[in-house]
Design a protein around this motif. Sequence first.
Motif, PDB file in Angstrom:
ATOM      1  N   ILE A  45       0.860  -1.182   0.000  1.00 17.41           N
ATOM      2  CA  ILE A  45       0.000   0.000   0.000  1.00 17.41           C
ATOM      3  C   ILE A  45       0.895   1.229   0.000  1.00 17.41           C
ATOM      4  CG2 ILE A  45      -1.679   1.359   1.301  1.00 17.41           C
ATOM      5  CD1 ILE A  45      -2.726  -1.238   2.495  1.00 17.41           C
ATOM      6  N   ARG A  46       0.676   2.107  -0.981  1.00 15.35           N
ATOM      7  CA  ARG A  46       1.437   3.354  -1.040  1.00 15.35           C
ATOM      8  C   ARG A  46       0.507   4.529  -0.783  1.00 15.35           C
ATOM      9  NH1 ARG A  46       3.805   5.511  -6.600  1.00 15.35           N
ATOM     10  NH2 ARG A  46       1.671   6.303  -6.746  1.00 15.35           N
ATOM     11  N   ILE A  47       0.867   5.332   0.197  1.00 14.47           N
ATOM     12  CA  ILE A  47       0.071   6.490   0.575  1.00 14.47           C
ATOM     13  C   ILE A  47       0.870   7.753   0.276  1.00 14.47           C
ATOM     14  CG2 ILE A  47      -1.151   7.662   2.444  1.00 14.47           C
ATOM     15  CD1 ILE A  47      -1.190   4.923   3.893  1.00 14.47           C
ATOM     16  N   SER A  48       0.297   8.638  -0.521  1.00 15.76           N
ATOM     17  CA  SER A  48       0.967   9.878  -0.911  1.00 15.76           C
ATOM     18  C   SER A  48       0.137  11.054  -0.418  1.00 15.76           C
ATOM     19  CB  SER A  48       1.108   9.949  -2.435  1.00 15.76           C
ATOM     20  OG  SER A  48       1.707   8.767  -2.940  1.00 15.76           O
ATOM     21  N   SER A  49       0.739  11.881   0.415  1.00 11.62           N
ATOM     22  CA  SER A  49      -0.032  12.983   1.001  1.00 11.62           C
ATOM     23  C   SER A  49       0.658  14.338   0.883  1.00 11.62           C
ATOM     24  CB  SER A  49      -0.332  12.695   2.480  1.00 11.62           C
ATOM     25  OG  SER A  49       0.867  12.542   3.211  1.00 11.62           O
ATOM     26  N   LEU A  50       1.688  14.446   0.032  1.00 10.64           N
ATOM     27  CA  LEU A  50       2.402  15.719  -0.092  1.00 10.64           C
ATOM     28  C   LEU A  50       1.568  16.773  -0.802  1.00 10.64           C
ATOM     29  CD1 LEU A  50       6.036  14.576  -1.003  1.00 10.64           C
ATOM     30  CD2 LEU A  50       5.172  15.347   1.207  1.00 10.64           C
ATOM     31  N   GLY A  51       0.661  16.320  -1.665  1.00  9.11           N
ATOM     32  CA  GLY A  51      -0.201  17.268  -2.349  1.00  9.11           C
ATOM     33  C   GLY A  51       0.457  18.043  -3.468  1.00  9.11           C
ATOM     34  N   GLU A  88      -7.044   6.062  -5.575  1.00 10.64           N
ATOM     35  CA  GLU A  88      -8.165   6.458  -4.716  1.00 10.64           C
ATOM     36  C   GLU A  88      -7.741   7.611  -3.823  1.00 10.64           C
ATOM     37  OE1 GLU A  88     -11.266   5.548  -4.416  1.00 10.64           O
ATOM     38  OE2 GLU A  88     -11.519   3.491  -5.153  1.00 10.64           O
ATOM     39  N   LYS A  89      -8.642   8.567  -3.646  1.00  9.51           N
ATOM     40  CA  LYS A  89      -8.424   9.633  -2.673  1.00  9.51           C
ATOM     41  C   LYS A  89      -9.039   9.211  -1.350  1.00  9.51           C
ATOM     42  CE  LYS A  89      -7.944  13.759  -5.539  1.00  9.51           C
ATOM     43  NZ  LYS A  89      -8.482  15.109  -5.843  1.00  9.51           N
ATOM     44  N   VAL A  90      -8.254   9.334  -0.273  1.00  8.11           N
ATOM     45  CA  VAL A  90      -8.703   8.892   1.044  1.00  8.11           C
ATOM     46  C   VAL A  90      -8.295   9.924   2.091  1.00  8.11           C
ATOM     47  CG1 VAL A  90      -8.505   6.441   0.438  1.00  8.11           C
ATOM     48  CG2 VAL A  90      -6.557   7.628   1.491  1.00  8.11           C
ATOM     49  N   ASP A  91      -8.778   9.708   3.302  1.00 12.17           N
ATOM     50  CA  ASP A  91      -8.344  10.503   4.453  1.00 12.17           C
ATOM     51  C   ASP A  91      -7.332   9.676   5.224  1.00 12.17           C
ATOM     52  OD1 ASP A  91      -9.015  12.931   6.360  1.00 12.17           O
ATOM     53  OD2 ASP A  91      -8.825  11.132   7.611  1.00 12.17           O
ATOM     54  N   TYR A  92      -6.156  10.252   5.464  1.00 16.92           N
ATOM     55  CA  TYR A  92      -5.153   9.558   6.264  1.00 16.92           C
ATOM     56  C   TYR A  92      -4.635  10.513   7.330  1.00 16.92           C
ATOM     57  CZ  TYR A  92      -1.131   6.845   7.747  1.00 16.92           C
ATOM     58  OH  TYR A  92      -0.230   6.138   8.521  1.00 16.92           O
ATOM     59  N   GLU A  93      -4.975  10.183   8.573  1.00 19.77           N
ATOM     60  CA  GLU A  93      -4.557  10.975   9.730  1.00 19.77           C
ATOM     61  C   GLU A  93      -4.931  12.446   9.547  1.00 19.77           C
ATOM     62  OE1 GLU A  93      -0.445  10.119  10.512  1.00 19.77           O
ATOM     63  OE2 GLU A  93      -0.920   8.138  11.360  1.00 19.77           O
ATOM     64  N   GLY A  94      -6.160  12.668   9.071  1.00 18.82           N
ATOM     65  CA  GLY A  94      -6.695  14.015   8.968  1.00 18.82           C
ATOM     66  C   GLY A  94      -6.282  14.790   7.734  1.00 18.82           C
ATOM     67  N   LYS A  95      -5.531  14.162   6.813  1.00 24.41           N
ATOM     68  CA  LYS A  95      -5.101  14.833   5.593  1.00 24.41           C
ATOM     69  C   LYS A  95      -5.600  14.062   4.386  1.00 24.41           C
ATOM     70  CE  LYS A  95      -0.857  16.199   5.251  1.00 24.41           C
ATOM     71  NZ  LYS A  95       0.621  16.149   5.232  1.00 24.41           N
ATOM     72  N   GLU A  96      -5.882  14.792   3.314  1.00 28.05           N
ATOM     73  CA  GLU A  96      -6.245  14.120   2.076  1.00 28.05           C
ATOM     74  C   GLU A  96      -5.006  13.447   1.496  1.00 28.05           C
ATOM     75  OE1 GLU A  96      -9.105  15.442  -1.368  1.00 28.05           O
ATOM     76  OE2 GLU A  96      -7.069  16.126  -1.868  1.00 28.05           O
ATOM     77  N   ALA A  97      -5.165  12.206   1.072  1.00 29.41           N
ATOM     78  CA  ALA A  97      -4.047  11.447   0.529  1.00 29.41           C
ATOM     79  C   ALA A  97      -4.508  10.668  -0.696  1.00 29.41           C
ATOM     80  CB  ALA A  97      -3.482  10.502   1.587  1.00 29.41           C
ATOM     81  N   VAL A  98      -3.539  10.239  -1.468  1.00 26.63           N
ATOM     82  CA  VAL A  98      -3.785   9.387  -2.627  1.00 26.63           C
ATOM     83  C   VAL A  98      -3.185   8.027  -2.322  1.00 26.63           C
ATOM     84  CG1 VAL A  98      -3.288   9.025  -5.068  1.00 26.63           C
ATOM     85  CG2 VAL A  98      -3.796  11.316  -4.239  1.00 26.63           C
ATOM     86  N   VAL A  99      -3.950   6.966  -2.545  1.00 25.08           N
ATOM     87  CA  VAL A  99      -3.489   5.630  -2.190  1.00 25.08           C
ATOM     88  C   VAL A  99      -3.631   4.696  -3.378  1.00 25.08           C
ATOM     89  CG1 VAL A  99      -5.746   4.961  -1.241  1.00 25.08           C
ATOM     90  CG2 VAL A  99      -3.694   3.723  -0.520  1.00 25.08           C
ATOM     91  N   SER A 100      -2.655   3.797  -3.528  1.00 28.26           N
ATOM     92  CA  SER A 100      -2.682   2.768  -4.567  1.00 28.26           C
ATOM     93  C   SER A 100      -2.130   1.481  -3.990  1.00 28.26           C
ATOM     94  CB  SER A 100      -1.850   3.186  -5.793  1.00 28.26           C
ATOM     95  OG  SER A 100      -2.437   4.291  -6.448  1.00 28.26           O
ATOM     96  N   LEU A 101      -2.520   0.368  -4.617  1.00 31.33           N
ATOM     97  CA  LEU A 101      -2.083  -0.955  -4.174  1.00 31.33           C
ATOM     98  C   LEU A 101      -1.259  -1.602  -5.277  1.00 31.33           C
ATOM     99  CD1 LEU A 101      -2.459  -3.129  -1.848  1.00 31.33           C
ATOM    100  CD2 LEU A 101      -4.162  -4.162  -3.384  1.00 31.33           C
ATOM    101  N   PHE A 102      -0.027  -1.991  -4.926  1.00 27.81           N
ATOM    102  CA  PHE A 102       0.882  -2.629  -5.876  1.00 27.81           C
ATOM    103  C   PHE A 102       1.183  -4.062  -5.432  1.00 27.81           C
ATOM    104  CE2 PHE A 102       1.680   1.881  -6.125  1.00 27.81           C
ATOM    105  CZ  PHE A 102       1.871   2.137  -7.476  1.00 27.81           C
ATOM    106  N   ALA A 103       1.584  -4.868  -6.390  1.00 24.63           N
ATOM    107  CA  ALA A 103       2.115  -6.186  -6.041  1.00 24.63           C
ATOM    108  C   ALA A 103       3.441  -6.009  -5.307  1.00 24.63           C
ATOM    109  CB  ALA A 103       2.325  -7.020  -7.304  1.00 24.63           C
ATOM    110  N   TYR A 104       3.739  -6.936  -4.417  1.00 28.42           N
ATOM    111  CA  TYR A 104       5.050  -6.932  -3.776  1.00 28.42           C
ATOM    112  C   TYR A 104       6.043  -7.575  -4.741  1.00 28.42           C
ATOM    113  CZ  TYR A 104       8.786  -7.672  -0.392  1.00 28.42           C
ATOM    114  OH  TYR A 104      10.004  -7.655   0.254  1.00 28.42           O
ATOM    115  N   ALA A 105       7.141  -6.896  -5.020  1.00 28.67           N
ATOM    116  CA  ALA A 105       8.144  -7.420  -5.945  1.00 28.67           C
ATOM    117  C   ALA A 105       8.875  -8.598  -5.321  1.00 28.67           C
ATOM    118  CB  ALA A 105       9.134  -6.315  -6.311  1.00 28.67           C
ATOM    119  N   SER A 106       8.878  -9.729  -5.993  1.00 24.89           N
ATOM    120  CA  SER A 106       9.550 -10.908  -5.452  1.00 24.89           C
ATOM    121  C   SER A 106      11.056 -10.690  -5.422  1.00 24.89           C
ATOM    122  CB  SER A 106       9.218 -12.139  -6.300  1.00 24.89           C
ATOM    123  OG  SER A 106       9.696 -11.972  -7.619  1.00 24.89           O
TER     124      SER A 106
END
Length: 330
Positions: A45-51, A88-106
């Motif tokens: 899970i990658r969460i990006s909140s820098l805006g 997806e845009k979500v709320d993370y710890e009170g801030k708007e963030a962008v989240v995506s789900l990636f495969a784990y690289a073997s």
Amino acid sequence: MNRDICNMKELFGIRDYDTKQVPEHEGGRNLIFICEFNGIPRFVIRISSLGDRTEEEYQAEVDFVHFLAENGAPVADIYPSVNGKFVEKVDYEGKEAVVSLFAYASGMLISDNGYQYREGTPLSEYFYNTGKVLGQIHRLSKGYTSTYMRQDYFDIYNMEYIGGLIPKEYAELKQAIACRLVDFKKLSRSREEYGLIHFDFSDGNYHINMSNGEITVFDFDNCMNCWYMFDLANLWMHGVGWYQFEEDKEKRRACMKEYFDTIIEGYRSETDISDEMLEKLPKFIDMVLIENIVDECECCRRAGEELDYEDIEEAAECLINEIPFAGFFE
């Protein structure tokens, strides 16, 4: 567990997975959580909140990653949410963030293996495979089109932006960078030479399967439209670590030639790069130095800290004094 993380797992249909956060590192832009099932990592899970990036830019990144994966490139694929969205845009710890789900690289980072490659296997295999994987990505990029736009090199690397980023007392460095940018604008930007690239292709952004040498690439967060040669120059820069303790300058030069020739051999097994562009390697190494300086300045600005010149001194002196190959042969 953090309620926001629980909500994200629900969002991506992985509620039963355990999560653990990857420790943040200097310069990191995102929060990363590894999702495990029965102790085996499966997703990230990658969460990006820098805006500082638009939703379209994130969409452009993940569409490119998915295109590469679907067409056989060894990259960590992207997975949609239960809503069918890669971003997806979500709320993370009170801030708007962008989240995506990636495969784990073997596999694993070579640094986590003490920079030891597969036992009984020459490093030349690793160098060849690295070039081959990059060649696969670039070959597919040359035929890629998207409805979403990712930034162009000069959208960031221009003196209006860089001049305001680098402290005013470093006028000599700014002038050196300005001269390079004028030179870069003269370079051909044909479809065979310029397109969407990784822009941070290094051993920190791919895993190696130590049983067979296969490489899986991840973290396209910095991808942008740039010269394909930039990724190759970045590989050259990261290759100096293998030979930095060789005292004889000519031996260092011979070792780096053999290293890069092997990279190019692997690369050309997938796509071409002209001899004319390869001859411009010193120019693109300077481009990498500029990226390193800009990145350090951006990190300081995000942290609210003053730039320490020592952190960019080597790169800056090479640019100011026109020392080629990042000073590695000096």
